[in-house]
Scaffold this active site. Structure first.
Site, short mmCIF file in Angstrom:
data_model
loop_
_atom_site.label_atom_id
_atom_site.label_comp_id
_atom_site.label_asym_id
_atom_site.label_seq_id
_atom_site.Cartn_x
_atom_site.Cartn_y
_atom_site.Cartn_z
N GLU A 264 35.39 11.90 29.94
CA GLU A 264 36.68 12.46 30.34
C GLU A 264 36.59 13.94 30.06
OE1 GLU A 264 40.34 11.45 28.05
OE2 GLU A 264 40.45 13.49 28.82
N CYS A 301 44.14 17.18 27.46
CA CYS A 301 43.58 17.17 28.81
C CYS A 301 44.66 16.85 29.84
CB CYS A 301 42.45 16.17 28.90
SG CYS A 301 42.95 14.60 28.30
N1 LIG Z 1 39.61 17.96 28.86
C1 LIG Z 1 39.62 17.54 27.63
O1 LIG Z 1 40.11 16.50 27.32
C2 LIG Z 1 39.01 18.36 26.57
C3 LIG Z 1 38.36 19.53 26.89
N2 LIG Z 1 37.77 20.27 25.93
C4 LIG Z 1 37.07 21.51 26.32
O2 LIG Z 1 35.86 21.60 25.60
C5 LIG Z 1 35.76 22.87 24.97
C6 LIG Z 1 34.95 22.73 23.69
O3 LIG Z 1 35.53 21.74 22.89
P1 LIG Z 1 34.76 20.54 22.25
O4 LIG Z 1 35.76 19.55 21.90
O5 LIG Z 1 33.89 20.98 21.15
O6 LIG Z 1 33.90 19.89 23.43
P2 LIG Z 1 32.35 19.84 23.69
O7 LIG Z 1 32.18 19.20 25.01
O8 LIG Z 1 31.72 21.14 23.50
O9 LIG Z 1 31.77 18.86 22.55
C7 LIG Z 1 32.13 17.50 22.47
C8 LIG Z 1 31.00 16.72 21.82
O10 LIG Z 1 29.87 16.69 22.67
C9 LIG Z 1 28.74 17.26 22.05
N3 LIG Z 1 28.03 18.02 23.07
C10 LIG Z 1 28.54 19.06 23.77
N4 LIG Z 1 27.61 19.52 24.64
C11 LIG Z 1 26.52 18.75 24.49
C12 LIG Z 1 25.22 18.75 25.10
N5 LIG Z 1 24.89 19.64 26.02
N6 LIG Z 1 24.32 17.83 24.70
C13 LIG Z 1 24.66 16.93 23.75
N7 LIG Z 1 25.85 16.88 23.13
C14 LIG Z 1 26.78 17.79 23.49
C15 LIG Z 1 29.29 18.12 20.93
O11 LIG Z 1 28.38 18.29 19.88
C16 LIG Z 1 30.51 17.33 20.52
O12 LIG Z 1 30.13 16.29 19.67
C17 LIG Z 1 37.20 23.29 24.80
O13 LIG Z 1 37.35 24.67 24.70
C18 LIG Z 1 37.82 22.76 26.05
O14 LIG Z 1 37.63 23.65 27.10
C19 LIG Z 1 37.82 19.85 24.62
C20 LIG Z 1 38.48 18.71 24.24
C21 LIG Z 1 39.14 17.87 25.20
O1 LIG Z 2 47.75 12.81 25.65
C1 LIG Z 2 47.02 11.84 25.43
O2 LIG Z 2 47.41 10.88 24.83
C2 LIG Z 2 45.60 11.85 25.90
C3 LIG Z 2 45.09 13.22 26.07
C4 LIG Z 2 43.63 13.29 26.12
O3 LIG Z 2 42.95 12.37 26.46
C5 LIG Z 2 43.01 14.54 25.75
O4 LIG Z 2 43.72 15.52 25.59
O5 LIG Z 2 41.79 14.57 25.61
#
Ligand SMILES: NC(=O)C1=CN([C@@H]2O[C@H](COP(=O)(O)OP(=O)(O)OC[C@H]3O[C@@H](n4cnc5c(N)ncnc54)[C@H](O)[C@@H]3O)[C@@H](O)[C@H]2O)C=CC1
Ligand SMILES: O=C(O)CCC(=O)C(=O)O
Length: 525
Positions: A264, A301
């Site tokens: 997601e 998200c």
């Molecule tokens: N759409 C959504 O639900 C969300 C979006 N984000 C986005 O992600 C950005 C960074 O936040 P994070 O939560 O740290 O997400 P992230 O995607 O950077 O990391 C999430 C997990 O995946 C791992 N990971 C990331 N890239 C990887 C790769 N290339 N290979 C292997 N493992 C990898 C990380 O170590 C961490 O455990 C935020 O600034 C935001 O833009 C973050 C949280 C939720």
């Molecule tokens: O608002 C929620 O309960 C889910 C949101 C979500 O999945 C996220 O922000 O990554």
């Protein structure tokens, strides 16, 4: 509270020479405890234990597996205040939010326990033998679903409890009968350890094989990559960035045996203000919008990152109310220094766009904080510049001014896949709404009326998914009980003697399951 900082590999607690620490995003200070950095050997050990546990865990009784999930929920609650305090320090999230999130986490586990007991997830179908059928007899055919195998779960930064070590991915995978290896999010290793120990204790208390659960911590991409590449892992659950999710998809697809990755990723969640609704309550909508936009510093998200409406005096009323509400907001601490930096960069990129105008910006703050900001852009400019539709993770939103409802539809058609779309409408808007719904069905996983997309109900009918790039696989959901289907696959038993059939498909239906017999649903007990 005392944390050990070790990896949880089945029942072993493993320290490493290389360590890392958690950062308090409110102060940039280092929190206590040195946490182990898992390497390739630790991934291999956890996956070997998970594979060894699979055959016995997947055939545990429905009652035992349901009890496991309930026991995990009880153990999480029993951690008490320490969990909330540590999660607050590691995430910057306020206590009330974390209390709610803990309640949701336990509620999800208990909901999946009820799903396991009920048994419909087994999806039993029976086509009894027809030995007299002409021109050819039919064999006896029986289908049930079995779990796919060990699942890798990546904890999310923005829900340190509900989308993390014991979050929805773990709950649905364990419910299906899959052992789980969690890669904890490096932003909250202490929270992860506390919850991981709660799961491990439940596994032990119920006498289940140790490999049912392992927790690996670490900061490197190599760790996550090695986990997804391990041949014993059969599916992956992930919530995070598009770059991270897609990296894992690529690794999974490049394996000799490719596996599904349920990632997601990003979504801007368009909200359409239809003319009659906008005319009737522009001010109330403007205020409610900012409430949704700024909740949790916009780190959802489901955050409403795009407002689409027909331009005119009613939209100006909405903007005036939203601008006033933004002016009253205070900067909120974001989850990590990296996420705060990414937010500032995203806002800067939008502000630098020649076609976007800043409508409102909350007071700037010091440190890793998010100040809400609103932009506006014309529909034509929005359609011409895909960068204006990029997710900015935080309280930033773009208002698209459209000349008419046809332009609203064109803007929606131009969007990438989304988790949600919202329509604010009155009865006089029904024709316009009806013209948009086919587009929305193709673009999103959940369509809302007269609400805001943040705050996802955990229930049976929820879809928290959507077409790419909101997820890597739009056929499913990561919230709600349907999430269990991600970790199941059907097996058909043809003419097996009853004595050899699993209980779910035995002739006498000893589990009392609802079954589809010759295509007709027959209630069980
Ligand atoms: N759409 C959504 O639900 C969300 C979006 N984000 C986005 O992600 C950005 C960074 O936040 P994070 O939560 O740290 O997400 P992230 O995607 O950077 O990391 C999430 C997990 O995946 C791992 N990971 C990331 N890239 C990887 C790769 N290339 N290979 C292997 N493992 C990898 C990380 O170590 C961490 O455990 C935020 O600034 C935001 O833009 C973050 C949280 C939720
Ligand atoms: O608002 C929620 O309960 C889910 C949101 C979500 O999945 C996220 O922000 O990554």
């Amino acid at each position: 509270m005392s944390l050990h900082g070790k990896l949880l590999i089945g029942s072993a607690r493993v320290a490493t020479d290389a360590t890392f620490a958690a950062i308090d995003p409110a102060t940039n200070g280092t929190l206590d405890t040195a946490f182990a950095q898992a390497g390739a050997d630790h991934v291999a050990q956890a996956c070997a234990l998970a594979a060894a546990a699979f055959d016995s865990f997947r055939e545990t009784s429905l009652e035992l597996r349901a009890s496991l999930l309930e026991k995990i929920a009880d153990n999480i609650l029993a951690i008490g205040d320490d969990l909330l305090v540590r999660a607050g320090a590691e995430s910057g999230l306020p206590r009330a939010r974390l209390e709610g999130e803990r309640g949701r986490t336990m509620g999800q586990l208990r909901l999946f326990a009820s799903v396991i007991r009920q048994g419909d997830w087994l999806g039993v179908r029976v086509d009894p033998a027809q030995p007299e059928r002409k021109p050819l007899p039919r064999a006896d055919l029986r289908l049930r679903h079995i779990p796919v195998g060990p699942v890798a779960v990546f904890g999310a930064s923005n829900f340190p409890l509900a989308f993390s070590v014991a979050g929805g991915d773990t709950a649905s995978a364990l419910a299906a009968g899959c052992p789980v290896v969690v890669k904890g999010h490096p932003a909250h290793p202490g929270t992860s350890e506390l919850v991981g120990e709660a799961i491990a204790a439940a596994v032990k208390e119920l006498g289940l094989p140790e490999g049912v659960f392992s927790l690996l911590s670490g900061t490197t991409n190599e760790l996550g990559g090695a986990l997804v590449a391990d041949p014993r892992i059969k599916a992956v659950g992930f919530t995070g960035s598009r770059a991270g999710g897609l990296a894992l998809v690529r690794i999974a697809q490049a394996r000799p045996e490719p596996i599904p990755v349920y990632a997601e990723m990003s979504s801007i969640n368009p909200v359409v203000l239809l003319p009659a609704a906008l005319k009737a309550r522009a001010e109330a909508l403007g205020q409610a919008f900012v409430g949704s936009l700024t909740m949790g510093a916009g780190q959802f998200c489901t955050n409403p990152g795009l407002i689409i409406a027909v331009d005119g005096p009613d939209l100006e009323r909405f903007i005036a109310a939203a601008t006033e509400a933004v002016g009253k907001t205070t900067p909120l601490v974001m989850l990590t220094p990296g996420i705060a930096k990414a937010y500032k960069q995203g806002v800067k990129a939008l502000a630098g766009s020649p076609s976007a105008t800043i409508l409102a910006q909350a007071a700037e703050g010091e440190g890793n904080v998010c100040s809400a900001v609103l932009f506006s852009v014309s529909a034509a400019d929005f359609l011409a510049d895909p960068a204006l539709a990029h997710e900015v993770f935080g309280s930033s939103s773009v208002i698209v001014r459209c000349p008419d409802v046809a332009a609203v539809k064109a803007v929606l058609e131009g969007l990438e896949g989304q988790l949600t779309a919202t329509l604010h409408l009155d009865e006089a808007d029904h024709d316009a709404a009806a013209s948009l719904i086919p587009t929305l069905e193709r673009r999103v996983g959940r369509i809302l009326a007269n609400a805001w997309p943040t705050g996802v109900e955990v229930c049976h009918a929820m879809v928290h998914g959507g077409p790419y790039p909101s997820t890597s696989d739009g056929r499913t959901t990561s919230v709600g009980t349907l999430a269990i289907d991600r970790f199941l696959r059907p097996v058909c038993y043809q003419d097996l003697p009853d004595a050899l059939l699993p209980a779910a498909v035995k002739h006498a239906n000893p589990l009392g399951l609802n079954r589809r017999v010759d295509g007709v649903v027959q209630p069980g007990k």
